[in-house]
Design a protein around this motif. Structure first.
Motif, PDB file in Angstrom:
ATOM      1  N   ALA A   2      28.535 -16.580  -4.495  1.00  0.00           N
ATOM      2  CA  ALA A   2      29.501 -17.601  -4.093  1.00  0.00           C
ATOM      3  C   ALA A   2      30.018 -17.323  -2.680  1.00  0.00           C
ATOM      4  CB  ALA A   2      30.661 -17.626  -5.075  1.00  0.00           C
ATOM      5  N   ILE A   3      30.566 -18.338  -2.059  1.00  0.00           N
ATOM      6  CA  ILE A   3      31.084 -18.225  -0.698  1.00  0.00           C
ATOM      7  C   ILE A   3      32.469 -17.592  -0.737  1.00  0.00           C
ATOM      8  CG2 ILE A   3      31.740 -19.515   1.367  1.00  0.00           C
ATOM      9  CD1 ILE A   3      29.842 -21.753   0.314  1.00  0.00           C
ATOM     10  N   LEU A 281      36.846  -1.981  -3.922  1.00  0.00           N
ATOM     11  CA  LEU A 281      37.252  -3.350  -4.223  1.00  0.00           C
ATOM     12  C   LEU A 281      36.132  -4.330  -3.919  1.00  0.00           C
ATOM     13  CD1 LEU A 281      39.331  -5.455  -5.052  1.00  0.00           C
ATOM     14  CD2 LEU A 281      40.331  -5.295  -2.758  1.00  0.00           C
ATOM     15  N   ALA A 282      35.437  -4.140  -2.820  1.00  0.00           N
ATOM     16  CA  ALA A 282      34.321  -5.026  -2.481  1.00  0.00           C
ATOM     17  C   ALA A 282      33.229  -4.939  -3.539  1.00  0.00           C
ATOM     18  CB  ALA A 282      33.767  -4.671  -1.102  1.00  0.00           C
ATOM     19  N   ALA A 283      32.931  -3.717  -4.000  1.00  0.00           N
ATOM     20  CA  ALA A 283      31.911  -3.548  -5.035  1.00  0.00           C
ATOM     21  C   ALA A 283      32.345  -4.207  -6.338  1.00  0.00           C
ATOM     22  CB  ALA A 283      31.640  -2.055  -5.247  1.00  0.00           C
ATOM     23  N   ARG A 284      33.620  -4.045  -6.688  1.00  0.00           N
ATOM     24  CA  ARG A 284      34.144  -4.666  -7.906  1.00  0.00           C
ATOM     25  C   ARG A 284      34.054  -6.183  -7.816  1.00  0.00           C
ATOM     26  NH1 ARG A 284      39.624  -3.313  -7.816  1.00  0.00           N
ATOM     27  NH2 ARG A 284      38.900  -1.199  -8.202  1.00  0.00           N
ATOM     28  N   ALA A 285      34.371  -6.726  -6.654  1.00  0.00           N
ATOM     29  CA  ALA A 285      34.335  -8.177  -6.470  1.00  0.00           C
ATOM     30  C   ALA A 285      32.910  -8.708  -6.583  1.00  0.00           C
ATOM     31  CB  ALA A 285      34.950  -8.549  -5.122  1.00  0.00           C
ATOM     32  N   ARG A 319      49.612  -1.512   3.674  1.00  0.00           N
ATOM     33  CA  ARG A 319      48.321  -0.818   3.604  1.00  0.00           C
ATOM     34  C   ARG A 319      47.407  -1.493   2.590  1.00  0.00           C
ATOM     35  NH1 ARG A 319      46.220   4.377   4.508  1.00  0.00           N
ATOM     36  NH2 ARG A 319      43.973   4.204   4.154  1.00  0.00           N
ATOM     37  N   ARG A 320      47.958  -1.908   1.453  1.00  0.00           N
ATOM     38  CA  ARG A 320      47.133  -2.561   0.440  1.00  0.00           C
ATOM     39  C   ARG A 320      46.625  -3.911   0.943  1.00  0.00           C
ATOM     40  NH1 ARG A 320      47.861  -0.727  -4.731  1.00  0.00           N
ATOM     41  NH2 ARG A 320      45.899  -1.814  -5.146  1.00  0.00           N
ATOM     42  N   LEU A 321      47.448  -4.639   1.683  1.00  0.00           N
ATOM     43  CA  LEU A 321      47.007  -5.911   2.255  1.00  0.00           C
ATOM     44  C   LEU A 321      45.900  -5.677   3.281  1.00  0.00           C
ATOM     45  CD1 LEU A 321      47.355  -8.973   2.425  1.00  0.00           C
ATOM     46  CD2 LEU A 321      49.130  -8.608   4.155  1.00  0.00           C
ATOM     47  N   ASP A 322      46.035  -4.629   4.067  1.00  0.00           N
ATOM     48  CA  ASP A 322      44.985  -4.289   5.031  1.00  0.00           C
ATOM     49  C   ASP A 322      43.693  -3.927   4.303  1.00  0.00           C
ATOM     50  OD1 ASP A 322      44.252  -3.613   7.891  1.00  0.00           O
ATOM     51  OD2 ASP A 322      43.876  -1.677   6.950  1.00  0.00           O
ATOM     52  N   ASN A 323      43.802  -3.200   3.197  1.00  0.00           N
ATOM     53  CA  ASN A 323      42.615  -2.852   2.411  1.00  0.00           C
ATOM     54  C   ASN A 323      41.950  -4.090   1.816  1.00  0.00           C
ATOM     55  OD1 ASN A 323      42.883  -0.150   2.928  1.00  0.00           O
ATOM     56  ND2 ASN A 323      43.678   0.406   0.912  1.00  0.00           N
ATOM     57  N   LEU A 324      42.763  -5.053   1.375  1.00  0.00           N
ATOM     58  CA  LEU A 324      42.223  -6.311   0.863  1.00  0.00           C
ATOM     59  C   LEU A 324      41.412  -7.008   1.946  1.00  0.00           C
ATOM     60  CD1 LEU A 324      42.241  -8.499  -1.465  1.00  0.00           C
ATOM     61  CD2 LEU A 324      44.187  -9.497  -0.261  1.00  0.00           C
ATOM     62  N   ALA A 325      41.961  -7.072   3.154  1.00  0.00           N
ATOM     63  CA  ALA A 325      41.256  -7.716   4.269  1.00  0.00           C
ATOM     64  C   ALA A 325      39.962  -6.978   4.613  1.00  0.00           C
ATOM     65  CB  ALA A 325      42.168  -7.790   5.482  1.00  0.00           C
ATOM     66  N   LYS A 326      39.989  -5.654   4.548  1.00  0.00           N
ATOM     67  CA  LYS A 326      38.771  -4.867   4.819  1.00  0.00           C
ATOM     68  C   LYS A 326      37.701  -5.139   3.766  1.00  0.00           C
ATOM     69  CE  LYS A 326      40.975  -1.022   7.297  1.00  0.00           C
ATOM     70  NZ  LYS A 326      41.373   0.411   7.234  1.00  0.00           N
ATOM     71  N   LEU A 331      32.556  -7.921   2.130  1.00  0.00           N
ATOM     72  CA  LEU A 331      31.875  -8.945   1.345  1.00  0.00           C
ATOM     73  C   LEU A 331      31.218  -9.993   2.223  1.00  0.00           C
ATOM     74  CD1 LEU A 331      34.597  -9.394  -1.418  1.00  0.00           C
ATOM     75  CD2 LEU A 331      32.274  -8.543  -1.795  1.00  0.00           C
ATOM     76  N   GLU A 332      31.836 -10.253   3.362  1.00  0.00           N
ATOM     77  CA  GLU A 332      31.302 -11.251   4.288  1.00  0.00           C
ATOM     78  C   GLU A 332      30.268 -10.664   5.233  1.00  0.00           C
ATOM     79  OE1 GLU A 332      35.209 -14.169   4.703  1.00  0.00           O
ATOM     80  OE2 GLU A 332      34.939 -12.492   6.104  1.00  0.00           O
ATOM     81  N   GLY A 333      30.034  -9.334   5.110  1.00  0.00           N
ATOM     82  CA  GLY A 333      29.056  -8.689   5.975  1.00  0.00           C
ATOM     83  C   GLY A 333      29.529  -8.457   7.387  1.00  0.00           C
ATOM     84  N   ARG A 334      30.870  -8.419   7.586  1.00  0.00           N
ATOM     85  CA  ARG A 334      31.427  -8.227   8.923  1.00  0.00           C
ATOM     86  C   ARG A 334      31.929  -6.804   9.150  1.00  0.00           C
ATOM     87  NH1 ARG A 334      35.879 -10.774   9.964  1.00  0.00           N
ATOM     88  NH2 ARG A 334      36.437 -11.587   7.909  1.00  0.00           N
ATOM     89  N   ALA A 335      31.651  -5.901   8.206  1.00  0.00           N
ATOM     90  CA  ALA A 335      32.078  -4.514   8.377  1.00  0.00           C
ATOM     91  C   ALA A 335      31.089  -3.586   7.699  1.00  0.00           C
ATOM     92  CB  ALA A 335      33.479  -4.325   7.798  1.00  0.00           C
TER      93      ALA A 335
END
Length: 335
Positions: A2-3, A281-285, A319-326, A331-335
């Motif tokens: 999904a997008i 988090l990315a792996a879980r998502a 810090r948690r919000l920053d981790n969410l953004a990371k 997931l978007e392949g930008r990091a």
């Protein structure tokens, strides 16, 4: 896959140190000067929350909940027929005990409440998102000696929330979320069983005539038994947290956006876990979205499971919000 459309806040952000101190000062001494300082601190905290969300490219921006102590007090204090019964500790999914019980002693008359506590001025120029309690949550959280029926009380609150949505639409809010954590929580199973058959109808009533993005977001319990009721409801978006079984939820998302609260914001993380959170988090998502079985054109937002204000410290919330953004960038392949 999904997008991934980015992130969203699904609840309140932690108060800044300045807002916390201003609130304590006003509680100790309720002077006009201290009240003015409190109002200034609320607006400054909201602006900081807005700036943080904007810096991460969030499509929909909230005021961080800086204008209220909790989600129920505005309705307990702002409606005829309702008052506040003091602190409660029955709000699911949090250790906090400062949520106020709405006490219903008379007929509730439709009256917009939200426009008076949302800090819309901090959101000018943004795609504004408002977060309100759902009518079922208000019903189940209340002590009721008037309606004596959770269904009737739910619909009475729905009329109030419909006025809220109308006012918010007129103020330029393009996204309204109803938050639900009672109907899907085992502690309220008996009463929830009475509300569930008409829950979707009630939600549609709240959003009647609203042309913006609309959402029901569940946390602190498995939402999958209640999602079918929203398939034909007047909502564009459905959200739930990690407590919901993805294999049982995906079929209810056809034609709707999804907000996934997969970052567990009910607990504070130690330093070493904070470092690892974005990758985990990315792996879980990825795995969760895969199990949902959504189509490739389905749109998903990643979110904290609920309010950040249960994390106790403002630095941890940032810090948690920053981790969410990371995690989103991964997931978007930008990091």
């Amino acid at each position: 896959m999904a997008i991934i459309r980015g992130g969203q806040l699904t609840g309140r952000f932690s108060w800044t140190p300045g807002l916390t101190e201003a609130a304590r000062r006003y509680t100790r001494e309720k002077t006009e000067e201290n009240l003015a300082r409190l109002e200034e601190a609320k607006l400054e905290a909201a602006r900081e929350a807005v700036a943080l969300q904007s810096s991460y490219g969030f499509e929909f921006i909230t005021d961080g909940g800086a204008g209220v102590v909790d989600v129920f007090t505005p309705y307990a204090e702002g409606l005829e027929g309702v008052s506040s019964g003091g602190n409660i500790d029955k709000y699911p999914g949090t250790r906090n005990s400062y949520f106020h019980t709405p006490v219903v002693t008379g007929e509730i008359r439709p009256k917009g409440v939200a426009a008076r506590f949302l800090l819309a001025s901090a959101l000018e120029g943004r795609n504004k998102k408002a977060i309100l309690p759902s009518p079922a949550a208000l019903s189940l959280a209340s002590e009721d000696s008037h309606y004596r029926s959770p269904e009737k009380l739910m619909f009475a609150y729905a009329e109030v929330l419909r006025e809220d949505v109308r006012d918010l639409a007129a103020s330029g809010f393009g996204f309204v979320q109803l938050t639900e954590c009672f109907i899907n929580n085992a502690r309220f199973a008996k009463a929830a069983a009475r509300l569930a058959p008409r829950f979707g109808e009630c939600v549609s009533l709240v959003f009647q005539g609203f042309q913006g993005a609309s959402c029901v977001y569940f946390h602190a319990g498995d939402a999958s038994p209640f999602l079918p009721a929203l398939e034909d409801a007047r909502v564009t978006t459905v959200g739930f947290d990690f407590n919901t079984d993805p294999s049982a939820a995906g079929g209810s998302l056809e034609g709707k956006r999804a907000v996934l609260g997969l970052q567990n914001s009910t607990r504070k993380l130690p330093g070493e876990w904070l470092e690892e959170e974005p990758v985990a988090l990315a792996a879980r998502a990825r795995e969760y979205v895969k199990r949902l079985g959504l189509g490739e054109d389905a749109e998903v937002f990643l979110a904290p499971s609920q309010d950040y204000d249960g994390l106790q410290t403002y630095p941890q919330a940032k810090r948690r919000l920053d981790n969410l953004a990371k995690a989103i960038r991964l997931l978007e392949g930008r990091a």
